[in-house]
Design an enzyme around this catalytic site. Structure first.
Site, PDB file in Angstrom:
ATOM      1  N   LYS A  53      -3.306 -21.844  19.246  1.00 42.21           N
ATOM      2  CA  LYS A  53      -2.683 -23.171  19.272  1.00 42.21           C
ATOM      3  C   LYS A  53      -1.166 -23.041  19.298  1.00 42.21           C
ATOM      4  CE  LYS A  53      -6.673 -25.294  17.145  1.00 42.21           C
ATOM      5  NZ  LYS A  53      -7.372 -25.738  15.935  1.00 42.21           N
ATOM      6  N   GLN A  97      -6.091 -26.411   9.552  1.00 44.81           N
ATOM      7  CA  GLN A  97      -7.199 -25.653  10.144  1.00 44.81           C
ATOM      8  C   GLN A  97      -8.342 -25.552   9.130  1.00 44.81           C
ATOM      9  OE1 GLN A  97      -7.114 -24.380  13.458  1.00 44.81           O
ATOM     10  NE2 GLN A  97      -9.283 -24.044  13.061  1.00 44.81           N
ATOM     11  N   ASP A 120      -5.000 -34.257  14.522  1.00 41.72           N
ATOM     12  CA  ASP A 120      -6.373 -33.763  14.597  1.00 41.72           C
ATOM     13  C   ASP A 120      -7.373 -34.916  14.497  1.00 41.72           C
ATOM     14  OD1 ASP A 120      -7.186 -31.273  15.210  1.00 41.72           O
ATOM     15  OD2 ASP A 120      -7.092 -30.458  13.177  1.00 41.72           O
TER      16      ASP A 120
END
Ligand code: NAD
Length: 296
Positions: A53, A97, A120
């Site tokens: 990412k 994450q 997200d």
């Protein structure tokens, strides 16, 4: 003829647009859009995803910072990192994450992310509004959004279609089911307790496969001409490959070929779209935050 949907090519094209937009934002605001990443989990795959990412951010001209924690970190350490990113004017998007170390309360951490930086899309308010009629979330999660963009790109008729989502996880199955519902599909969600999956799939015009079981769904279970998005990314042993393993999807591609109308491949289908959607959300966040600051 079965069309193989090339997620890599579609993602590549979108990333070129992202690069242009990043440059445009930077020239107007004097700094690029910024993504803050929190890595507080022991899964080696998570570390790899974070590296990918950040590399994608760099290629797109997006500034990124990472807060990386070791296994002895506390919940408050991670919470403080989220607060610092919330307050950082150079950061427009925050990515936590998952999964997190056991001592960290995932729900509290996700809830602490500033709503307008939740690129997200996992903040409960964003998931909640995704499920509500007449409401729009600020962001939708990357992998499900990638699935929807792939469907749009190939011109799939979503409104009125029978869609079956195989899997109901918070990350993929549930949000993609909500997105299909918002796009007016008739949605069925299958999961580990579903009886007779082949019968459920028989009438599906659209199938989103996200069970995480290698080559599980057989071509003969699928409706002729169906559109299939295979999210599954399952590592299997392969002594013939250099690495000794390879990745396959949840759908047995060979048996589906010739039956379905279109299908993604694994790898090279949904995977490349996921990071692309994250970058897109980061730019969206940057424009929105910058516009709010101008109004204030
Ligand atoms: P998960 O393990 O959290 O969820 C799996 C879901 O499948 C569960 O809801 C479970 O009820 C359901 N399921 C299990 N067995 C089933 C069965 N026999 N029939 C029907 N449903 C069944 O997994 P996840 O995080 O949602 O990921 C699913 C897959 O997607 C994995 O292979 C993962 O690697 C992949 N994935 C890919 C991307 C990407 O960017 N390409 C992103 C996220 C996940």
């Amino acid at each position: 003829m079965t069309k193989i949907i090339d997620g890599r090519a579609i993602a590549e094209r979108i990333r070129e647009d992202i690069q242009r937009e990043t440059a445009d934002f930077a020239s107007k605001h004097g700094h690029p859009p910024g993504l803050g990443v929190v890595l507080a989990g022991g899964d080696p795959a998570s570390a790899q995803y974070v590296r990918m990412k950040r590399r994608a951010c760099e290629a797109a001209g997006i500034h990124s910072v990472a807060h990386v924690f070791s296994a002895d970190c506390t919940h408050d350490d991670v919470l403080n990192a989220v607060h610092a990113l919330n307050d950082d004017p150079q950061i427009h998007g925050i990515l936590v994450q998952l999964p997190l170390f056991d001592q960290i309360d995932e729900e509290a951490i996700l809830e602490a992310v500033r709503l307008d930086k939740d690129v997200d899309g996992f903040h409960p308010v964003n998931i909640g509004t995704l499920g509500m009629k007449g409401r729009e979330p600020l962001f939708t999660p990357a992998t499900p959004t990638g699935c929807m963009v792939l469907l749009q790109e190939i011109g799939a008729e979503i409104s009125g279609a029978n869609a079956v989502v195989v899997g109901r996880s918070n990350i993929v199955g549930l949000p993609v089911a909500l997105m299909l519902l918002k796009a007016n599909a008739t949605v069925t969600v299958a999961h580990s307790r579903t009886k007779d999956l082949p019968a459920v799939l028989q009438n599906a015009d659209i199938v989103i496969a996200a069970a995480g079981i290698p080559n599980y769904i057989q071509g003969e279970w699928l409706k002729a001409g169906a559109t299939v998005i295979d999210v599954g990314t399952n590592r299997i042993d392969d002594p013939d490959s250099e690495r000794g393993y390879r990745f396959v999807g949840d759908v047995d591609l060979e048996s589906a070929r010739g039956i379905v109308g279109a299908i993604t491949r694994v790898p090279g289908g949904v995977g490349p779209m996921t990071i692309t959607m994250l970058l897109q959300n980061t730019i969206k966040a940057a424009w929105r935050i910058a516009a709010q600051e101008t109004e204030e």
